[in-house]
Design a protein around this motif. Structure first.
Motif, PDB file in Angstrom:
ATOM      1  N   ALA A 152       1.054  -1.037   0.113  1.00  0.00           N
ATOM      2  CA  ALA A 152       0.133  -0.318  -0.088  1.00  0.00           C
ATOM      3  C   ALA A 152       1.137   1.657   0.044  1.00  0.00           C
ATOM      4  N   LEU A 205     -10.811   3.028  -5.317  1.00  0.00           N
ATOM      5  CA  LEU A 205     -11.209   0.848  -4.748  1.00  0.00           C
ATOM      6  C   LEU A 205     -10.448   1.132  -3.545  1.00  0.00           C
ATOM      7  N   ALA A 206      -9.156   0.689  -3.510  1.00  0.00           N
ATOM      8  CA  ALA A 206      -8.314   0.966  -2.426  1.00  0.00           C
ATOM      9  C   ALA A 206      -8.055   1.835  -1.584  1.00  0.00           C
ATOM     10  N   TRP A 243     -11.222   0.227   0.461  1.00  0.00           N
ATOM     11  CA  TRP A 243     -11.007  -0.967   0.825  1.00  0.00           C
ATOM     12  C   TRP A 243      -9.663  -0.912   2.121  1.00  0.00           C
ATOM     13  N   VAL A 244      -9.255  -0.305   1.504  1.00  0.00           N
ATOM     14  CA  VAL A 244      -7.589  -0.900   2.350  1.00  0.00           C
ATOM     15  C   VAL A 244      -7.179   0.345   3.040  1.00  0.00           C
ATOM     16  N   LYS A 296      -9.441   2.034   3.973  1.00  0.00           N
ATOM     17  CA  LYS A 296     -10.734   2.761   4.813  1.00  0.00           C
ATOM     18  C   LYS A 296     -11.159   4.070   5.237  1.00  0.00           C
ATOM     19  N   MET A 299      -3.195   6.305  -3.340  1.00  0.00           N
ATOM     20  CA  MET A 299      -2.751   5.721  -1.769  1.00  0.00           C
ATOM     21  C   MET A 299      -2.066   6.241  -1.199  1.00  0.00           C
ATOM     22  N   GLY A 310      -1.713  -3.028  -2.940  1.00  0.00           N
ATOM     23  CA  GLY A 310      -2.622  -3.236  -1.105  1.00  0.00           C
ATOM     24  C   GLY A 310      -3.602  -3.878  -0.841  1.00  0.00           C
ATOM     25  N   ARG A 369     -10.080  -9.223  -0.753  1.00  0.00           N
ATOM     26  CA  ARG A 369     -10.147  -8.479  -1.400  1.00  0.00           C
ATOM     27  C   ARG A 369      -9.936  -8.197  -2.870  1.00  0.00           C
TER      28      ARG A 369
END
Lengths: 243, 417
Positions: free
Chosen positions: A80, A103-104, A107-108, A110, A156, B322, B327
């Motif tokens: 990430a 998206l990331a 979901w990654v 938060k 990210m 990530g 997911r």
């Protein structure tokens, strides 16, 4: 300046074929490195090992203080922090450009949808495709798709950006728009490792150049020295062919 | 003669005045044969006379096959159905077969059929005896479910259809909740309503359930359950963990290799032997589980096909952002893979619905099973054709609706352009 990536004696095999041979590399924060070399020389494999899209069998890879190996528990956390741009863009075709970018983060990392969309729009604006945000990847030109892929990685908020031949699949006209976005990013102080054959870009942006052949780092030098008086014969030959 | 004479723009009028009458003759002969019981070509040998319309039609069509005639209708006709002799013959065959067999079929189905009455003796004409279906209609719909309680099945299905309708018409924001309700809460309500035993509803054991309502109950539960199981099996088969991988392969290959009818039989006869003494599992539930697992194996392979079609770059991209295994699969891979294999999923679902009649082997009689029972009733012997035509029609309507929906879904989810 502090080290952010360190590779020590890294060896990698695909079955019997050795793709990386005793690779040693240190990258400082905010440093820009361009890797070049003939095809099959291990350039892509090298940067794919840095975020463990490929596994190395021997040696140590340390990214931002974390050793990367099969024992690494949360490789996702390291990934990430390391953005990557691919030759084939690899946007998610079932999602709009904006959704690709959020998206990331949602979901990654938060983030809330609102936060993620704000960041996404900032980054899309930065690569100048904010007006395409609601389109799907298939509706965009290659250059636009690659800039969208860059924006997606930037959303990210990575510490390091890896570029795997980002302009090789593009029409000549579109190469410039992608390179411009990358130059802009470099000026912003991002740590970058770029595999590319765009020597103009390398001269403008890179602090250090690396030349690879047959899985080895043949030459590593300051950009000026690399182009003006390369030391190894192999590098000279390569440069004479592509410049 | 055909070699020498070449219809073209120069001899347009001659060609048309030779070709059109010959075609007309072919059709007159054909309609005379089919509808008026006359044979204009009686003087020819039998087989030649039989094929005369086809031969004459093909010759006639040859004469009017004129390139760039300048007549719009003729050009379109030549381009679309009369481009080669082969296409011409095919066109004629289709027209002739259609006209030859449609009228008798319609006569049997509708015009000569009997609709009024209440016994077999009321069927006096040559056509179908729909009285049979009419008299047995309730049984075909509800099986042996007692008449005074049938409102419960009606209510359950009415609520279901109302929910489906609502899902289509409400704004997307609420659609999610309706679908979740339909998948997780409604099935319990529906089953409790039909089986009873609570809230003063009379308990009706599953052995009495039957007819179309049972077809739909079995299909619906198996459809909903086999999909996620198939999905996990597909992922399992591609897993890097050997235990998961090989147990998935084993499961899929075993269930795919066994005929459904044996699986059902085992679920009825052998499965209870493995249960501890004193425990009992409802027969219908066992059947639904058997069909679910059977179809899940097929579903797994369909979905695996979709997974394999995705380029590795999609995995790379998701990983580099990530995302971990779940997911990556739930957000990136499965949405794309499932979209790719909608036709295959629809195929499996249709096969599942049409496999439900096999539950007769354990004594459960859904629509086709009830018809099988009704046709052996001494008062209604000889009604098999009517019964199975009716069953075929009902199954076709259900399957066609599902097929249309899958096509709609495919279009709606397409992001290609």
């Amino acid at each position: 300046m502090s080290k952010i990536i360190e590779l020590k004696n890294v060896n990698k095999w695909f079955d019997k074929f050795q793709a990386l041979k005793d690779v040693n590399l240190e990258v400082n924060q905010q440093e820009k490195i361009v890797i070049c070399g003939p095809s099959g020389s291990g350039k892509s494999t090298l940067i794919r090992c840095i975020n463990r899209l490929e596994e190395h069998q021997e040696g140590h890879i340390v990214v931002d203080g974390n050793e990367i190996s099969e024992k690494t528990k949360d490789i996702e956390k390291i990934r990430a922090e390391v953005g990557m741009v691919f030759q084939q863009f690899n946007l998610f075709p079932h999602l709009s450009i904006l959704d690709n970018c959020t998206l990331a983060p949602i979901w990654v990392k938060k983030l809330t949808k609102k936060q993620a969309e704000e960041i996404a729009m900032q980054n899309l604006k930065r690569v100048q495709i904010d007006d395409q945000a609601l389109k799907f990847p298939g509706q965009l030109s290659g250059g636009q798709q690659q800039r969208a892929a860059l924006a997606r990685a930037l959303c990210m908020e990575p510490k390091i950006m890896l570029f795997d031949e980002p302009t090789s699949a593009l029409d000549p006209e579109m190469i410039k728009e992608v390179l411009d976005a990358m130059v802009d990013l470099a000026k912003g102080g991002m740590t970058m490792i770029v595999v590319t054959h765009e020597m103009g870009f390398a001269k403008e942006v890179a602090d250090n150049m690396i030349f690879m052949d047959e899985g080895r780092i043949v030459e590593k030098a300051k950009t000026k020295d690399f182009f003006n008086n390369p030391k190894s014969e192999r590098t000279k030959l390569f440069l004479s062919q592509i410049l | 003669m055909i070699q020498i004479y070449k219809p073209n723009r120069a001899n347009l009028n001659t060609s048309l005045s030779i070709g059109l009458p010959i075609i007309a003759l072919a059709f007159i002969d054909f309609f005379g044969n089919t509808f008026l019981n006359t044979n204009l070509t009686r003087f020819l040998p039998n087989s030649l006379s039989y094929f005369f319309p086809l031969i004459a039609g093909a010759v006639g069509l040859y004469f009017i096959r004129i390139e760039y005639s300048g007549i719009r209708i003729l050009d379109n006709f030549n381009k679309n159905v009369n481009s080669t002799t082969f296409n011409a013959v095919l066109t004629l065959l289709i027209i002739f077969i259609f006209f030859k067999y449609t009228p008798p079929l319609l006569n049997w189905l509708i015009f000569d059929a009997d609709f009024v009455g209440s016994t077999k003796e009321d069927c006096t004409s040559d056509g179908a005896c729909w009285v049979f279906v009419k008299v047995w209609f309730k049984r075909f719909m509800y099986g042996m479910y007692p008449n005074p309680e049938q409102w419960r099945i009606n209510t359950a299905f009415f609520i279901l259809f109302a929910l489906i309708g609502a899902a289509f018409f409400v704004p997307p924001k609420f659609k999610k909740y309706i679908i979740l309700f339909m998948l997780f809460i409604y099935p319990i309500i529906g089953i409790k309503l039909i089986s009873g035993g609570i809230f003063g509803l009379k308990w009706i054991e599953t052995g009495a359930w039957g007819g179309l309502s049972l077809t739909l109950i079995v299909s619906a539960f198996a459809l909903i359950l086999c999909f996620p199981i198939g999905m996990f099996l597909a992922l399992g088969r591609r897993s890097e963990l050997p235990v998961i991988k090989y147990s998935s392969i084993g499961f899929i290959e075993i269930w795919r290799g066994v005929p459904l009818i044996t699986v059902l039989f085992m679920s009825a006869v052998m499965f209870p032997m493995f249960l501890p003494d004193g425990t009992y599992m409802d027969k219908l539930m066992r059947v639904i589980i058997a069909i679910t697992l059977f179809e899940a194996a097929y579903m797994a392979e369909v979905i695996r096909g979709g997974l394999q079609a995705l380029p590795r770059g999609q995995y790379d991209a998701a990983k580099s952002l990530g995302m971990g295994y779940w997911r990556l699969h739930l957000l990136v891979i499965l949405p794309q893979a499932l979209k790719l294999v909608i036709p295959g999923i629809a195929n499996t679902f249709l096969a599942l619905v049409k496999d439900t009649p096999l539950i007769f082997v354990v004594g459960l009689l859904e629509l086709a099973g009830m018809i099988g029972l009704a046709k052996t009733n001494p008062k209604w012997l000889g009604m098999a054709i009517e019964g199975y035509v009716f069953a075929g029609l009902v199954f076709w309507v259900i399957c066609y609706a599902m097929s249309r929906y899958s096509q709609r879904l495919e279009k709606r989810l397409s992001t290609e352009r």
